[in-house]
Design a protein around this motif. Structure first.
Motif, PDB file in Angstrom:
ATOM      1  N   UNK A 345      10.609  -3.245  45.677  1.00 15.08           N
ATOM      2  CA  UNK A 345       9.260  -3.378  45.133  1.00 15.08           C
ATOM      3  C   UNK A 345       8.931  -4.843  44.839  1.00 15.08           C
ATOM      4  N   UNK A 346       9.871  -5.542  44.182  1.00 14.34           N
ATOM      5  CA  UNK A 346       9.632  -6.946  43.859  1.00 14.34           C
ATOM      6  C   UNK A 346       9.545  -7.796  45.119  1.00 14.34           C
ATOM      7  N   UNK A 347      10.385  -7.492  46.118  1.00 18.20           N
ATOM      8  CA  UNK A 347      10.377  -8.285  47.347  1.00 18.20           C
ATOM      9  C   UNK A 347       9.053  -8.147  48.076  1.00 18.20           C
ATOM     10  N   UNK A 348       8.523  -6.929  48.164  1.00 16.62           N
ATOM     11  CA  UNK A 348       7.255  -6.746  48.875  1.00 16.62           C
ATOM     12  C   UNK A 348       6.129  -7.486  48.161  1.00 16.62           C
ATOM     13  N   UNK A 349       6.145  -7.483  46.830  1.00 15.57           N
ATOM     14  CA  UNK A 349       5.113  -8.233  46.090  1.00 15.57           C
ATOM     15  C   UNK A 349       5.255  -9.740  46.336  1.00 15.57           C
ATOM     16  N   UNK A 350       6.504 -10.222  46.333  1.00 12.71           N
ATOM     17  CA  UNK A 350       6.732 -11.656  46.564  1.00 12.71           C
ATOM     18  C   UNK A 350       6.316 -12.069  47.970  1.00 12.71           C
ATOM     19  N   UNK A 351       6.593 -11.207  48.955  1.00 13.27           N
ATOM     20  CA  UNK A 351       6.168 -11.510  50.327  1.00 13.27           C
ATOM     21  C   UNK A 351       4.653 -11.626  50.372  1.00 13.27           C
ATOM     22  N   UNK A 352       3.951 -10.665  49.774  1.00 11.88           N
ATOM     23  CA  UNK A 352       2.490 -10.685  49.785  1.00 11.88           C
ATOM     24  C   UNK A 352       1.957 -11.950  49.128  1.00 11.88           C
ATOM     25  N   UNK A 353       2.557 -12.366  48.013  1.00 12.20           N
ATOM     26  CA  UNK A 353       2.107 -13.573  47.334  1.00 12.20           C
ATOM     27  C   UNK A 353       2.329 -14.813  48.196  1.00 12.20           C
ATOM     28  N   UNK A 354       3.479 -14.864  48.867  1.00 15.34           N
ATOM     29  CA  UNK A 354       3.765 -16.011  49.736  1.00 15.34           C
ATOM     30  C   UNK A 354       2.806 -16.058  50.914  1.00 15.34           C
ATOM     31  N   UNK A 355       2.496 -14.901  51.487  1.00 19.66           N
ATOM     32  CA  UNK A 355       1.543 -14.847  52.597  1.00 19.66           C
ATOM     33  C   UNK A 355       0.180 -15.344  52.131  1.00 19.66           C
ATOM     34  N   UNK A 356      -0.249 -14.899  50.961  1.00 18.90           N
ATOM     35  CA  UNK A 356      -1.539 -15.338  50.422  1.00 18.90           C
ATOM     36  C   UNK A 356      -1.559 -16.848  50.219  1.00 18.90           C
ATOM     37  N   UNK A 357      -0.467 -17.385  49.675  1.00 19.04           N
ATOM     38  CA  UNK A 357      -0.380 -18.822  49.443  1.00 19.04           C
ATOM     39  C   UNK A 357      -0.551 -19.607  50.744  1.00 19.04           C
ATOM     40  N   UNK A 358       0.136 -19.159  51.809  1.00 16.32           N
ATOM     41  CA  UNK A 358       0.042 -19.870  53.085  1.00 16.32           C
ATOM     42  C   UNK A 358      -1.314 -19.652  53.744  1.00 16.32           C
TER      43      UNK A 358
END
Length: 399
Positions: A345-358
């Motif tokens: 769950x935490x990994x999927x949220x972190x991936x989404x945040x990183x994608x948004x940042x880029x």
């Protein structure tokens, strides 16, 4: 310098360990007087024709184990036969008066195979060894789809503590190489003379530079075998956190049991319309996918090395991965984002945040793209890798 290079297979027309071993042999053969020892698979191009710059010694590979190719690749049931033949060949050549400066067991990569290079009075090297990474606790419950024999990895740590032949192979080696620094911890039960991290992968050349990044639309790419540990399901779940960003899409290239599960997850989460599952694709098609993508997302949570990371960096792709195993060694903050591992769950949220940042920072994507190419050029091209390996051989001889 006279070097003997050992691997179960060298084959420039194959994939996996046999292909990587071939690339090492091809690069080293221009710098040393090279002899390669291997098994020759029936129906494959003769190794002597593939490596005209080296002395080639082969023995026929048994046919029976190849009926279960995944099992054959993991357990190497023909290793005892190759071990005996190599040991005998070395004894006979030394008795004839031939001399060698360095012996090097390049493959198998897994740390479970005693070496026939011991006890010949010649400095020897093993590796780069890889694997043995434990599955992070939060992900264990979702890895039950793996085939039964993959659980045999659990015996490797016991053998490093109890198997006298395996322990002596590593303890008496003049140098043990690991695909990443974590391998020193994996091999901790054995007192090593010297350990060096050397990624076993290399790149032939750089792809053309990417055009400067513009806009917030992103084409994400995931390439890898369809197994749970490659993290595709986590990227699919991340897409659900990006429901307000229809301009962000994902393409998956790879086949295996996990693909159907990831596709079902995409349907369940309502993001199937933004994800394309291509399955297995030809090599040239994969290269095109790298060229067309904007960001490579590969949160593999038990990755010993990560050949696809080098492929993505070669194409100038910013990478989102994890701070664990091989990716943590390959990537740096200039070209990649390495995420912590705790739960899916935490990994999927972190991936989404990183994608948004880029997505919201095209200039950063452009800087990461340039850094990715520079990193591969500095350390990943095969001539550079062979140069470093010969340097390590020379250090052994000076000592």
């Amino acid at each position: 310098m006279k070097v003997v290079l050992l691997s179960p297979g060298f084959d420039g027309t194959d994939v996996g360990e046999a292909y990587v071993a071939f690339k090492w042999a091809e690069a080293l053969s221009t710098r040393v007087e090279l002899t390669v020892l291997a098994l020759q698979r029936a129906g494959r191009p003769a190794l002597a024709e593939q490596l005209p710059g080296a002395e080639v010694v082969t023995w026929p590979e048994p046919r029976l184990p190849r009926r279960a190719e995944r099992l054959n690749a993991m357990l190497k049931p023909a290793w005892p036969l190759l071990h005996r033949n190599v040991n005998r060949w070395l004894r006979d050549r030394i008795a004839e008066g031939r001399s060698f400066d360095v012996l090097h067991q390049l493959m198998p990569q897994a740390a479970r195979y005693p070496t026939p290079l011991r006890d010949h009075g010649i400095p020897y090297v093993i590796g780069p060894l890889g694997g043995g990474l434990p599955t992070p606790q939060g992900f264990v419950a979702e890895t039950g789809t793996a085939q039964w024999f993959t659980r045999l990895r659990a015996f490797d740590q016991m053998r490093l503590r109890r198997d006298p032949w395996l322990r002596r192979s590593y303890a008496e080696a003049d140098l043990v190489l690991g695909v990443a620094p974590y391998m020193k911890d994996i091999l901790a039960p054995v007192p090593l003379r010297r350990f060096e991290p050397v990624l076993e992968l290399g790149i032939d050349g750089l792809a053309p530079p990417k055009a400067p990044a513009t806009g917030a639309a992103l084409r994400l790419l995931h390439v890898g075998r369809g197994v749970r540990t490659k993290g595709l399901r986590d990227v699919v779940r991340a897409m659900a956190h990006l429901h307000d960003r229809p301009d962000i899409t994902l393409t998956s290239a790879g086949a295996g049991e996990e693909i159907a599960l990831a596709r079902a997850e995409a349907d369940r989460l309502g993001v199937a319309d933004r994800i394309t599952f291509l399955g297995r694709v030809p090599r040239d098609e994969v290269d095109r996918l790298y060229d067309e993508a904007d960001v490579f997302v590969f949160p593999s949570f038990r990755e010993p090395a990560g050949g696809v990371l080098y492929e993505a960096l070669r194409a100038g792709l910013p990478v989102i991965s994890v701070a664990y195993g091989g990716p943590d060694f390959i990537l740096d903050d200039d070209c990649g984002i390495r995420l912590p591992l705790s739960t899916p769950e935490a990994l999927s949220r972190d991936i989404a945040q990183s994608v948004t940042t880029l997505a919201d920072d095209p200039e950063r994507r452009s800087r990461m793209s340039q850094a990715a190419r520079a990193k591969v050029e500095a350390e990943g091209l095969w001539p550079r890798k062979a140069e470093r390996m010969v340097g390590l051989y020379s250090e052994l001889l000076r000592r």
